[in-house]
Structure formats: structure tokens, C-alpha cells
Design an enzyme around this catalytic site. Sequence first.
Site, PDB file in Angstrom:
ATOM      1  N   GLY A   1       1.749  -4.248 -13.556  1.00 16.61           N
ATOM      2  CA  GLY A   1       1.989  -5.611 -13.102  1.00 16.61           C
ATOM      3  C   GLY A   1       0.909  -6.260 -12.274  1.00 16.61           C
ATOM      4  O   GLY A   1       0.971  -7.463 -12.010  1.00 16.61           O
TER       5      GLY A   1
ATOM      6  N   GLY B   1      -1.879  -2.002 -16.964  1.00 18.07           N
ATOM      7  CA  GLY B   1      -2.427  -2.354 -18.277  1.00 18.07           C
ATOM      8  C   GLY B   1      -3.498  -3.421 -18.105  1.00 18.07           C
ATOM      9  O   GLY B   1      -4.694  -3.155 -18.171  1.00 18.07           O
TER      10      GLY B   1
ATOM     11  N   ARG C   1      -1.744 -15.529 -26.394  1.00 19.79           N
ATOM     12  CA  ARG C   1      -1.347 -15.872 -25.014  1.00 19.79           C
ATOM     13  C   ARG C   1      -1.308 -17.376 -24.750  1.00 19.79           C
ATOM     14  O   ARG C   1      -0.350 -17.857 -24.138  1.00 19.79           O
ATOM     15  CB  ARG C   1      -2.242 -15.159 -23.989  1.00 19.79           C
ATOM     16  CG  ARG C   1      -2.252 -13.640 -24.139  1.00 19.79           C
ATOM     17  CD  ARG C   1      -2.865 -12.912 -22.954  1.00 19.79           C
ATOM     18  NE  ARG C   1      -1.998 -12.972 -21.801  1.00 19.79           N
ATOM     19  CZ  ARG C   1      -2.169 -13.750 -20.764  1.00 19.79           C
ATOM     20  NH1 ARG C   1      -3.222 -14.546 -20.711  1.00 19.79           N
ATOM     21  NH2 ARG C   1      -1.313 -13.757 -19.784  1.00 19.79           N
TER      22      ARG C   1
ATOM     23  N   CYS D   1      -1.906 -23.803 -39.353  1.00 18.65           N
ATOM     24  CA  CYS D   1      -1.190 -25.062 -39.578  1.00 18.65           C
ATOM     25  C   CYS D   1      -0.039 -25.230 -38.586  1.00 18.65           C
ATOM     26  O   CYS D   1       1.130 -25.306 -39.001  1.00 18.65           O
ATOM     27  CB  CYS D   1      -0.627 -25.082 -40.978  1.00 18.65           C
ATOM     28  SG  CYS D   1      -1.771 -24.387 -42.144  1.00 18.65           S
TER      29      CYS D   1
HETATM   30  N1  LLP Z   1       4.941  -0.766 -17.654  1.00 19.54           N
HETATM   31  C1  LLP Z   1       5.924  -1.374 -18.337  1.00 19.54           C
HETATM   32  C2  LLP Z   1       7.227  -0.723 -18.442  1.00 19.54           C
HETATM   33  C3  LLP Z   1       5.687  -2.628 -18.933  1.00 19.54           C
HETATM   34  O1  LLP Z   1       6.676  -3.235 -19.598  1.00 19.54           O
HETATM   35  C4  LLP Z   1       4.414  -3.232 -18.809  1.00 19.54           C
HETATM   36  C5  LLP Z   1       4.131  -4.526 -19.415  1.00 19.54           C
HETATM   37  C6  LLP Z   1       3.404  -2.528 -18.108  1.00 19.54           C
HETATM   38  C7  LLP Z   1       3.711  -1.300 -17.530  1.00 19.54           C
HETATM   39  C8  LLP Z   1       2.016  -3.054 -17.927  1.00 19.54           C
HETATM   40  O2  LLP Z   1       1.996  -4.227 -17.194  1.00 19.54           O
HETATM   41  P1  LLP Z   1       0.604  -4.861 -16.727  1.00 19.54           P
HETATM   42  O3  LLP Z   1      -0.032  -3.915 -15.738  1.00 19.54           O
HETATM   43  O4  LLP Z   1      -0.255  -5.046 -17.926  1.00 19.54           O
HETATM   44  O5  LLP Z   1       0.984  -6.140 -16.117  1.00 19.54           O
HETATM   45  N2  LLP Z   1       2.139 -10.066 -23.213  1.00 19.54           N
HETATM   46  C9  LLP Z   1       2.181 -10.493 -21.827  1.00 19.54           C
HETATM   47  C10 LLP Z   1       2.391  -9.328 -20.874  1.00 19.54           C
HETATM   48  C11 LLP Z   1       3.626  -8.519 -21.185  1.00 19.54           C
HETATM   49  C12 LLP Z   1       3.767  -7.307 -20.297  1.00 19.54           C
HETATM   50  C13 LLP Z   1       4.829  -6.396 -20.812  1.00 19.54           C
HETATM   51  N3  LLP Z   1       5.002  -5.207 -20.052  1.00 19.54           N
HETATM   52  C14 LLP Z   1       0.921 -11.271 -21.503  1.00 19.54           C
HETATM   53  O6  LLP Z   1       0.091 -11.458 -22.382  1.00 19.54           O
HETATM   54  O7  LLP Z   1       0.775 -11.750 -20.378  1.00 19.54           O
END
Ligand code: LLP
Length: 441
Positions: A260, A296, A334, A365
Site C-alpha cells: 500500500g 508492489g 490506470r 474506439c
Molecule cells: N497485498 C495485497 C493483499 C493486495 O491486494 C495488494 C494490492 C498489495 C499487497 C500491493 O499493494 P501496493 O503495495 O502495490 O499498493 N490496480 C490498482 C492497484 C490495485 C492494488 C490491489 N492490491 C492501481 O493501478 O492503482
Amino acid sequence: MQKLMPKRVEKTYLGSMTKCNQFEFEYRQNHLFCEDCRVDEIIKKHGTPLYVYSRSNIVEQFKQMTRAFGTHTHVVCYSVKANSNGAILKTLVNLGAGMDVVSGGELRRALNVGCDPKKIVYSGVGKTANEIRFAIQTGILQINCESEQELSTIQNIASSLNIKAPVALRVNPDIDPKTHPYISTGLKENKFGISHLKAVSVYKSALSMSHIEITGISCHIGSQILECEPFRNAMIKLKDIINQLAAINIPVKNVDVGGGLGIIYNNENPLTATDYARAITEPLTGLDCTILLEPGRFIVGNAGILVTKVIYVKEGDHKEHFTIVDAAFNDLKRPMLYGAYHEIIPVMVSPEKKTITTNIEGPICETTDRFARHREMQPTEPGEYLAIMSTGAYGMSMACTYNSRGRPAEVLVKGDQFFLVRKADSIEDITHNEIMPGFLT
Ligand code: LLP
């Protein structure tokens, strides 16, 4: 840093440099470089649209995260969904990373690059019986269980395999992460996890199950979080549950804090890894546990760009200006999905050009196939290239083949060398699973 680059870029990249120390994209004599490779040289070889990733940026981010947690026992389980390219996964595994996976496919990817199963955690609200069986047989570190029904399924499968399944409950702490509502996951109205109010009673039933080994507790409250408070508050709630469990002799070894941590896309002011580590560890003081981290975006977000070619420029009524490029929302969702902002900069700067206000649009399109609206930037001509910045996370991993457009190729840069790490899809790649029924032929 060149004085003549567009103002907005200067602002963002100065910001990145001072706050996140991630500066692997820069202009040298008006040419955009990724590490020591000229981006236009990469495109000459591999065409567009093209994702280009900086290896050293990824390595640096990973190291920042591990350094920040320093002496606390911890494992960084990179969240595979952010960018699942094998070369990126392997880069991280070579640094000692574990992986956070959310499907059987991601688990396979992690194993394919040699990730130690004892560093793999598996979350997700809809794990199927087959996926659970695969995870148990693989001997992963922990299944983050998200419901009572899932817990029973894990128990039944584990018992049929005669293996004790390592399980943490993913708790929904009902915390507002103060981020985009589409990427909030820890509010009570979200589908994720088990309510923090029910957690202790579900732990008690887990304790009574013959083939469940309680290994920890987990939560993930959302993504692109820019403040300490949501993380801190989530940890306070977890600690409270851990204390209640300790009182009834249910020990919790692993505290999985999810991912997050936010990054800079425009003018955000994100937490440093050190601020983040403090927000997580302070409320957990006094616990003898291993902290599992699932970053992530923080690891790969700023490490990637999507390079695209300008195909046409045109003016509509009311002097609306359009720059049509060869990338589309199938390559990068995004902006259309969340209205997300991505910096867009020319691959070659022409300092003499005055900026214009343009809309950067893809060829699909649909009106929403747009990367930027009313963006002030240097005007470009057909054949010139643009870089859509900070697209290393949730770019390629969310790409699709809408409009029968193949997903783009990916290149990993290492110093002055670059490597193709995925070819672009061909039309055969897109169609080869289709079957023509006999009655049509
Ligand atoms: N752990 C779990 C259980 C998750 O669901 C997620 C992301 C992460 C870790 C990693 O989160 P991060 O560190 O990347 O924030 N597609 C969206 C983001 C969706 C995130 C889903 N879960 C975007 O492009 O902003």
C-alpha cells in the site's frame, strides 16, 4: 538535470530525486535516458508501444524497504500483481525477496523463478479448491484466509492431504486508507478479509480444526497510501487482536501488514520507507513476531515507463488539440480506470518549442481511451515519441487485448545494456486459443 525541460517534469523529477531517491530516468542533451541507455535507441530496436524498466531502480527500492525494517525480523514479499514479468521477479528473488501471490498463476510464476516457497504468502477472497490444494502441496509460508467458508475449505483439503496448512486470518480492520475508493480494501464495506470484530472468534474455531496451523495475522488496507495514520491505526487494531489471542494462548508468529505504500506520480508527497517502517513497527513494539511486507507499487512503480509513438495530431472545434498515440488503454488502464495521472514527456526535448495544451489519446474506439486531458507540454509531430512515466506497477500486469491489439513488449535496462524480457503479442498469440466449430467451416 536540464533547465530547458518542461516545467512539470522538472518539478516531478526533482521531487522524486529528493524524496524517493529514484532517479533512473533523466534527460542528457535533450534525450531521455533510462540508466545509461538512450530510450530512442531502445525503441529503434524494439518498436512501440514498449514498456522499459530500470533494474537499478527496482533494486534500490527493494533495498530501501529492507533497510528501513533493519533489525526487525521481516520478509519482503513482493506483490506479484504489480508487475509479474519473470525477469523482474527473478531480479527480486536474487535479492532475497519473497512473493505475495493472489492466484495459482502467480504462485506458479513465483516458483518458476525459484522463489523459496517458505517466503510465499497467498491472499485473495476467492481462492478455489484447486488453488488451495496447490498452495498447501507447495509448502508455502502462509495462506491468508479471508472468510470462514474458506477456512473450512482449507481444513478439508489439508486433511485430505494429511498436511497441516499454515494459515493467517486476513483481518478487515475498517480503516479508511484515504486513497482512491477503487483501491481501498480495508473498509467494512469492502469484500476483503474477516471483520476485526469477528476475528477472535474465527481464530478460536481455527484452533479447533485438526489440519490448520495458525501462523499469523494479516491485513491490507489499500494502495497508493500517502499518510502514516492509516497504517498506524491498522497496526493498533491488529495488536489489539494479537493481545486478545495471546490471552487465550493463540500465538501469532507472522504479522503480515500487506502493501500500500504510495509513490510520486505528479506532486504527491509520499512517506519514505523509513517513515512507513516507523508507522508499522511502533504500534507492534513488544511483540516477538516476523513482519511480512507486501509492497508492489513502491518497488516497481517509478521504475517503468511506457514509450509510445505519436501517430497523428489534429485540432477539433474550439481549438481542442489532440495528440493520437500508438499506445491505448489495453496497454495501460490506470488513466481510464481510475482517472490516474501519469506524467507524459517527450523522448526528445526541443527546447525552442513553446508548450501547447493537448489531449493525449489512444487509438481504441472509446472516448475513455485517453492518457491525459488538457496537458500542457511540448508539441509533438507524427513519428516522435512520448514516455508515459511511472507505469512500472499495474501497467503491463493489467494490460489486455481489447480491439485485438497485442500487449506490448517489455525491456529491462541494466546500466548501458538493455534486454528484451517479453515480446509483444502477435495476432496468433491473441487468437490461438479460439476454436472454430465444425458447422461453420
Ligand atoms: N497485498 C495485497 C493483499 C493486495 O491486494 C495488494 C494490492 C498489495 C499487497 C500491493 O499493494 P501496493 O503495495 O502495490 O499498493 N490496480 C490498482 C492497484 C490495485 C492494488 C490491489 N492490491 C492501481 O493501478 O492503482
